[in-house]
Scaffold this active site. Structure first.
Site, PDB file in Angstrom:
ATOM      1  N   ALA A   1       0.812  -1.214   0.000  1.00 21.94           N
ATOM      2  CA  ALA A   1       0.000   0.000   0.000  1.00 21.94           C
ATOM      3  C   ALA A   1       0.850   1.270   0.000  1.00 21.94           C
ATOM      4  CB  ALA A   1      -0.957  -0.001   1.189  1.00 21.94           C
ATOM      5  N   THR A   2       2.038   1.220   0.566  1.00 20.65           N
ATOM      6  CA  THR A   2       2.903   2.409   0.549  1.00 20.65           C
ATOM      7  C   THR A   2       3.220   2.790  -0.898  1.00 20.65           C
ATOM      8  OG1 THR A   2       3.881   1.827   2.670  1.00 20.65           O
ATOM      9  CG2 THR A   2       5.118   3.370   1.295  1.00 20.65           C
TER      10      THR A   2
ATOM     11  N   ASN B   1      -6.032   3.543  10.140  1.00 23.30           N
ATOM     12  CA  ASN B   1      -5.234   2.451  10.692  1.00 23.30           C
ATOM     13  C   ASN B   1      -5.027   2.566  12.197  1.00 23.30           C
ATOM     14  OD1 ASN B   1      -3.726   4.657   9.301  1.00 23.30           O
ATOM     15  ND2 ASN B   1      -2.050   3.845  10.543  1.00 23.30           N
TER      16      ASN B   1
ATOM     17  N   GLN C   1      -6.694  -0.852   5.274  1.00 23.70           N
ATOM     18  CA  GLN C   1      -7.272  -1.433   6.486  1.00 23.70           C
ATOM     19  C   GLN C   1      -8.688  -1.960   6.268  1.00 23.70           C
ATOM     20  OE1 GLN C   1      -5.854  -2.086   9.345  1.00 23.70           O
ATOM     21  NE2 GLN C   1      -3.947  -0.962   9.097  1.00 23.70           N
TER      22      GLN C   1
ATOM     23  N   ALA D   1      -1.675  -6.992   0.716  1.00 26.91           N
ATOM     24  CA  ALA D   1      -2.003  -8.365   1.101  1.00 26.91           C
ATOM     25  C   ALA D   1      -1.765  -8.617   2.589  1.00 26.91           C
ATOM     26  CB  ALA D   1      -1.181  -9.352   0.260  1.00 26.91           C
ATOM     27  N   HIS D   2      -0.726  -8.007   3.173  1.00 26.00           N
ATOM     28  CA  HIS D   2      -0.353  -8.423   4.527  1.00 26.00           C
ATOM     29  C   HIS D   2      -1.280  -7.913   5.616  1.00 26.00           C
ATOM     30  CE1 HIS D   2       1.823  -4.938   6.490  1.00 26.00           C
ATOM     31  NE2 HIS D   2       1.863  -4.519   5.250  1.00 26.00           N
TER      32      HIS D   2
ATOM     33  N   THR E   1       9.988  -7.499 -12.704  1.00 26.39           N
ATOM     34  CA  THR E   1       9.508  -8.881 -12.768  1.00 26.39           C
ATOM     35  C   THR E   1       8.463  -9.117 -11.689  1.00 26.39           C
ATOM     36  OG1 THR E   1      11.635  -9.584 -13.615  1.00 26.39           O
ATOM     37  CG2 THR E   1      10.251 -11.299 -12.635  1.00 26.39           C
TER      38      THR E   1
ATOM     39  N   CYS F   1       7.161   4.785  20.043  1.00 26.05           N
ATOM     40  CA  CYS F   1       8.081   4.585  21.172  1.00 26.05           C
ATOM     41  C   CYS F   1       9.524   4.510  20.697  1.00 26.05           C
ATOM     42  CB  CYS F   1       7.721   3.342  21.949  1.00 26.05           C
ATOM     43  SG  CYS F   1       6.353   2.419  21.318  1.00 26.05           S
TER      44      CYS F   1
HETATM   45  C1  PLP Z   1      -0.316  -0.759   6.480  1.00 26.94           C
HETATM   46  C2  PLP Z   1      -0.838   0.456   5.797  1.00 26.94           C
HETATM   47  C3  PLP Z   1      -0.135   1.040   4.741  1.00 26.94           C
HETATM   48  C4  PLP Z   1       1.209   0.516   4.282  1.00 26.94           C
HETATM   49  O1  PLP Z   1       1.055  -0.698   3.610  1.00 26.94           O
HETATM   50  P1  PLP Z   1       2.352  -1.545   3.204  1.00 26.94           P
HETATM   51  O2  PLP Z   1       1.779  -2.648   2.372  1.00 26.94           O
HETATM   52  O3  PLP Z   1       2.911  -2.025   4.497  1.00 26.94           O
HETATM   53  O4  PLP Z   1       3.254  -0.665   2.458  1.00 26.94           O
HETATM   54  C5  PLP Z   1      -0.686   2.140   4.128  1.00 26.94           C
HETATM   55  N1  PLP Z   1      -1.855   2.644   4.529  1.00 26.94           N
HETATM   56  C6  PLP Z   1      -2.558   2.117   5.544  1.00 26.94           C
HETATM   57  C7  PLP Z   1      -3.866   2.712   5.936  1.00 26.94           C
HETATM   58  C8  PLP Z   1      -2.073   1.011   6.213  1.00 26.94           C
HETATM   59  O5  PLP Z   1      -2.759   0.506   7.217  1.00 26.94           O
END
Ligand code: PLP
Length: 392
Positions: free
Chosen positions: A77-78, A157, A185, A206-207, A246, A332
């Site tokens: 997502a970044t 998030n 999220q 995905a994560h 790739t 932190c």
């Molecule tokens: C986790 C998150 C991201 C970053 O996603 P990555 O796949 O870790 O780069 C971006 N936006 C939100 C709202 C997230 O919760």
């Protein structure tokens, strides 16, 4: 006696989620027997990879109501947020140019916006209401004749609030302004449909939905009309020229499997996790007073709870929670923890922000986990309040 959960307990599913064993199983062949490059056109190794990518693209598209051709795979997502924000601005030669976003966005949106500002693009950051929600009238007031992009996340998030994205689309659509939403999220947790939301661009990863790390996607609207964005990465012209490199075939296969599972189980799982979250809040409130929920409880993801505890020193809070993995309302990393920009934006004072916990429940969360967390948190908070010099 109550069944003892496995320790430590993981209640930080907003940070990341464990990969579902069914997803791992789907991925495994693509590291070894089916290792081909999805761009190799002249042999069966390439074709096997290409077919698997096509199937996964359909699975991801189906989860958000998109056409498979509208899915651009990225590293997460970044990258999707960066591609959306920077890509839209780079594709529009007009200057001056204006972007509207919210002060409570993820840094993956805020930081590219700050970079654009250094490059001469005007950026307006709309503040949320005290309940964390976006006031659509504030977005409308922020719009200018030269506004090109609005970026408002689907769900936050930290405090889990779900923003009125579809209503923002009613403002942007008729004005021809591009609408992006970071749905990292929300996807897989609550129903997300690109047509219902009316967005042009949507980031997912995905994560956060029991898939692997390092793979995500950007939905890029293709229909009525096709949206033009500039790539961040040039190379072999992969992903219709939007993102060269790739393809991460095992990751994409895992992403597809994770999406299919979420789609099949979303309704039931959302209700189950929502009941656990309600049990968590009820347990905290039963045994403690001075428990404040940060952000709207009604317009919130089912698996999120963000609470502050009156009258304690925040620094000692997470240190004391040795076998419950959660996040705090402050980074932190430093000696003097910096309160979260989201809690700050909704008016939570520094002290209370430090004394706050973000709980993120997920697919692996059980009732025993929640009950253990309630025991741990309530006894710790009670103890800290006794020790605290400024106890109420
Ligand atoms: C986790 C998150 C991201 C970053 O996603 P990555 O796949 O870790 O780069 C971006 N936006 C939100 C709202 C997230 O919760």
């Amino acid at each position: 006696m109550r069944a003892m959960p496995d320790l430590p307990i993981y209640l930080d599913h907003h940070a990341t989620t464990p990969v579902d064993p069914r997803v791992v199983e789907a991925m495994l062949p693509f590291f070894s027997e089916r290792f081909g490059n999805a761009s190799s056109r002249h042999h069966a190794f390439g074709w096997a990879a290409r077919d698997a990518v096509a199937a996964a693209r359909r699975q991801v598209a189906e989860l958000i109501g998109a056409d498979p051709r509208e899915i651009c795979f990225t590293s997460g997502a970044t990258e999707s947020d960066n591609l959306a924000v920077r890509g839209v601005v780079a594709a529009e030669p007009r200057r001056p140019l204006h972007v509207v976003t919210m002060s409570t966005e993820h840094h993956a949106v805020l930081d590219p916006c700050r970079r654009l500002e250094r490059e001469g693009i005007e950026v307006t950051r709309v503040a949320p209401r005290p309940d964390g929600l976006c006031d659509v009238a504030d977005v409308e007031r922020a719009l200018e004749p030269h506004t090109r992009l609005v970026s408002v996340m689907t769900a936050n998030n930290e405090i889990g609030v779900v923003q009125p994205v579809a209503r923002i689309a009613e403002l942007t659509r008729p004005r021809g302004i591009v609408l992006h939403t970071d749905a990292a999220q929300a996807v897989g947790k609550v129903p997300v449909d690109v047509t219902e939301l009316g967005v042009d661009l949507l980031s997912l990863t995905a994560h956060k939905m029991c898939g692997p790390k390092g793979i995500g996607a950007l939905y890029v609207r293709r229909r009525r009309p096709r949206l033009a964005i500039e790539p961040l990465v040039d190379g072999g012209g992969h992903e219709q020229g939007l993102r060269s490199g790739t393809l991460n075939v095992p990751g994409i296969v895992g992403f597809g499997a994770a999406a299919a599972i979420c789609r099949a189980e979303l309704a039931e799982e959302g209700a189950r996790v929502g009941r656990l979250r309600d049990r968590l809040l009820a347990g905290l409130r039963d045994r403690l007073d001075g428990v404040r929920v940060n952000g709207s409880l009604a317009a919130r993801l089912p698996h999120n709870l963000n609470v502050s505890f009156d009258g304690i020193e925040g620094e000692s809070l997470l240190v004391g929670l040795d076998d419950v993995a959660v996040s705090s309302g402050a980074a932190c990393t430093s000696v003097n923890p910096e309160p979260s920009h989201v809690l700050k934006a909704i008016g939570v004072g520094d002290e209370l922000a430090r004394a706050s916990i973000r709980f993120g429940l997920g697919r692996t969360t059980t009732r025993e986990d929640v009950d253990h967390a309630v025991d741990k948190v309530t006894s710790l908070v009670a103890r800290l309040r006794q020790l605290s010099p400024h106890a109420r």
